[in-house]
Design a protein around this motif. Sequence first.
Motif, PDB file in Angstrom:
ATOM      1  N   LYS A 115      -0.111 -39.777   7.884  1.00  0.00           N
ATOM      2  CA  LYS A 115       0.539 -39.793   6.575  1.00  0.00           C
ATOM      3  C   LYS A 115      -0.384 -39.169   5.528  1.00  0.00           C
ATOM      4  CE  LYS A 115       2.954 -43.378   3.950  1.00  0.00           C
ATOM      5  NZ  LYS A 115       3.253 -44.814   3.975  1.00  0.00           N
ATOM      6  N   GLN A 116       0.188 -38.304   4.679  1.00  0.00           N
ATOM      7  CA  GLN A 116      -0.548 -37.701   3.570  1.00  0.00           C
ATOM      8  C   GLN A 116       0.299 -37.782   2.301  1.00  0.00           C
ATOM      9  OE1 GLN A 116      -1.743 -33.689   4.725  1.00  0.00           O
ATOM     10  NE2 GLN A 116      -3.713 -34.498   5.371  1.00  0.00           N
ATOM     11  N   PHE A 117      -0.350 -37.553   1.175  1.00  0.00           N
ATOM     12  CA  PHE A 117       0.338 -37.638  -0.117  1.00  0.00           C
ATOM     13  C   PHE A 117       0.478 -36.251  -0.733  1.00  0.00           C
ATOM     14  CE2 PHE A 117       0.557 -38.305  -4.727  1.00  0.00           C
ATOM     15  CZ  PHE A 117       1.618 -39.205  -4.774  1.00  0.00           C
ATOM     16  N   SER A 118       1.679 -35.976  -1.262  1.00  0.00           N
ATOM     17  CA  SER A 118       1.942 -34.732  -1.982  1.00  0.00           C
ATOM     18  C   SER A 118       2.020 -35.040  -3.472  1.00  0.00           C
ATOM     19  CB  SER A 118       3.280 -34.127  -1.522  1.00  0.00           C
ATOM     20  OG  SER A 118       3.675 -33.115  -2.415  1.00  0.00           O
TER      21      SER A 118
ATOM     22  N   TYR B 294       4.213 -37.753   2.909  1.00  0.00           N
ATOM     23  CA  TYR B 294       4.854 -36.994   3.993  1.00  0.00           C
ATOM     24  C   TYR B 294       4.023 -37.202   5.246  1.00  0.00           C
ATOM     25  CZ  TYR B 294       1.225 -33.441   3.172  1.00  0.00           C
ATOM     26  OH  TYR B 294       0.034 -32.785   3.029  1.00  0.00           O
ATOM     27  N   MET B 295       4.590 -36.881   6.389  1.00  0.00           N
ATOM     28  CA  MET B 295       3.862 -36.974   7.650  1.00  0.00           C
ATOM     29  C   MET B 295       3.352 -35.583   7.997  1.00  0.00           C
ATOM     30  SD  MET B 295       2.954 -39.462   9.613  1.00  0.00           S
ATOM     31  CE  MET B 295       4.148 -40.783   9.443  1.00  0.00           C
ATOM     32  N   TYR B 296       2.091 -35.495   8.334  1.00  0.00           N
ATOM     33  CA  TYR B 296       1.486 -34.232   8.713  1.00  0.00           C
ATOM     34  C   TYR B 296       1.203 -34.232  10.212  1.00  0.00           C
ATOM     35  CZ  TYR B 296      -1.476 -30.181   9.027  1.00  0.00           C
ATOM     36  OH  TYR B 296      -1.979 -28.958   9.392  1.00  0.00           O
ATOM     37  N   VAL B 297       1.747 -33.260  10.915  1.00  0.00           N
ATOM     38  CA  VAL B 297       1.483 -33.093  12.336  1.00  0.00           C
ATOM     39  C   VAL B 297       0.287 -32.149  12.458  1.00  0.00           C
ATOM     40  CG1 VAL B 297       2.384 -32.347  14.574  1.00  0.00           C
ATOM     41  CG2 VAL B 297       3.922 -33.435  12.908  1.00  0.00           C
ATOM     42  N   ASP B 298      -0.837 -32.696  12.902  1.00  0.00           N
ATOM     43  CA  ASP B 298      -2.047 -31.891  13.026  1.00  0.00           C
ATOM     44  C   ASP B 298      -2.007 -31.048  14.289  1.00  0.00           C
ATOM     45  OD1 ASP B 298      -4.788 -31.107  12.338  1.00  0.00           O
ATOM     46  OD2 ASP B 298      -5.327 -32.261  14.114  1.00  0.00           O
TER      47      ASP B 298
ATOM     48  N   ILE C  86       9.634 -36.128   4.669  1.00  0.00           N
ATOM     49  CA  ILE C  86       9.263 -34.763   5.059  1.00  0.00           C
ATOM     50  C   ILE C  86       8.163 -34.831   6.113  1.00  0.00           C
ATOM     51  CG2 ILE C  86       8.214 -32.593   4.245  1.00  0.00           C
ATOM     52  CD1 ILE C  86      10.968 -32.888   3.147  1.00  0.00           C
ATOM     53  N   ILE C  87       8.236 -33.911   7.062  1.00  0.00           N
ATOM     54  CA  ILE C  87       7.180 -33.721   8.055  1.00  0.00           C
ATOM     55  C   ILE C  87       6.678 -32.294   7.878  1.00  0.00           C
ATOM     56  CG2 ILE C  87       6.618 -33.710  10.516  1.00  0.00           C
ATOM     57  CD1 ILE C  87       9.173 -35.471  10.899  1.00  0.00           C
ATOM     58  N   GLN C  88       5.365 -32.133   7.823  1.00  0.00           N
ATOM     59  CA  GLN C  88       4.778 -30.804   7.660  1.00  0.00           C
ATOM     60  C   GLN C  88       3.815 -30.518   8.802  1.00  0.00           C
ATOM     61  OE1 GLN C  88       3.055 -29.896   3.828  1.00  0.00           O
ATOM     62  NE2 GLN C  88       4.564 -31.151   2.745  1.00  0.00           N
TER      63      GLN C  88
END
Length: 147
Positions: free
Chosen positions: A68-71, A78-82, A114-116
Amino acid sequence: MKIRFAEEKDLNSIIELCKAHAQYERSSFKEENKKEQLSKHILNPDSEIKCLIAESDTEIIGYATFFKQFSTWDASYYMYVDCLFLKEKARGNGIGKQIMEFIKTCSKEEGCKIIQWQTPNFNTGAIKFYTQLGAARKNKERFFWKA
């Protein structure tokens, strides 16, 4: 085929997949301290970093990590797929989609709408896959600055 969260017994396989992933993306990879660091970060129940394993019979054929990260722009998380990587023989069988759906479920549970993620512009197979998922893309350059 089963998708599950990583366990201690998976670490050597995850490292091998990371090495193959780095090679696939034309990047360098150093194994030094990887097992200890991955154990510390992806196996710690208090960690924000989640690691999924795709397992066929007893063979680990892929992995994904996300967190999880913050925009600031959106004023929301949002969730970030590394990472998302499958062995070549596992590609094109719907496993990547199953992994992404698993991440989508986790994202909703965490309140992320959102997923990024990102992929190199030369990874046409991944770009095609993500487009077929219905994902939109933005053109940006990613920078690396050593602290």
